[in-house]
Design an enzyme around this catalytic site. Structure first.
Site, PDB file in Angstrom:
ATOM      1  N   CYS A 140       0.900  -1.231   0.003  1.00 20.02           N
ATOM      2  CA  CYS A 140       0.002   0.047  -0.007  1.00 20.02           C
ATOM      3  C   CYS A 140       0.740   1.133  -0.118  1.00 20.02           C
ATOM      4  O   CYS A 140       1.441   1.600   0.949  1.00 20.02           O
ATOM      5  CB  CYS A 140      -0.790  -0.092   1.278  1.00 20.02           C
ATOM      6  SG  CYS A 140      -1.809   1.774   1.582  1.00 20.02           S
ATOM      7  N   CYS A 170       0.012   3.835   2.475  1.00 17.12           N
ATOM      8  CA  CYS A 170       0.268   3.368   3.728  1.00 17.12           C
ATOM      9  C   CYS A 170       1.791   3.947   4.056  1.00 17.12           C
ATOM     10  O   CYS A 170       2.258   4.323   5.357  1.00 17.12           O
ATOM     11  CB  CYS A 170       0.464   2.073   4.168  1.00 17.12           C
ATOM     12  SG  CYS A 170      -1.300   1.412   3.912  1.00 17.12           S
TER      13      CYS A 170
END
Length: 137
Positions: free
Chosen positions: A59, A62
């Protein structure tokens, strides 16, 4: 190659965070959750409020949010930051109804008091931290 670069970047950010912690008088903790029992003990049963960051290695947002949260929470010695890898903790993902990453929940006295999903700005993270800060309650 992409995952190695990403992991290297995150590891560098964590090392920098730990280095800053050792230079700081604030001793809040970064908790990397390894099991459901550890989550129960260190998050749900914590005396300190805990911000829980559900993330994944793949991600990209993230990898932006996690270092930013570490930077902002380090100035609040009464708040801990827990990191949960969604790839390794499906039961926690299900329990907390994580539908997308990054997902962040705020836990105080064993209760989820706030949450957000996605990459947010620093002001939103600061507002969450201020809600949890013992000095402000």
């Amino acid at each position: 190659m992409y995952f190695k670069l990403t992991s290297k970047y995150i590891n560098t950010q964590i090392r920098n965070y730990v280095r800053n912690l050792s230079l700081s008088s604030h001793l809040n903790r970064l908790i990397t959750i390894k099991s459901n029992d550890e989550f129960l003990n260190k998050v749900m049963n914590s005396e300190n409020p805990v911000i829980v960051n559900f993330h994944a290695e793949w991600c990209e947002p993230c990898h932006i949010l996690t270092p930013k949260m570490m930077e902002l929470v380090q100035h609040h010695d009464s708040i801990d930051l827990a990191v949960v890898d969604v790839e390794h903790h499906a039961e926690l993902v299900h329990t907390f109804e994580v539908k997308a990453v990054p997902a962040v929940i705020a836990v105080k006295n064993g209760v989820v008091v706030d949450k957000f999903i996605g990459l947010v700005n620093s002001d939103m993270i600061e507002n969450l931290i201020n809600k949890l800060d013992k000095k402000n309650t």
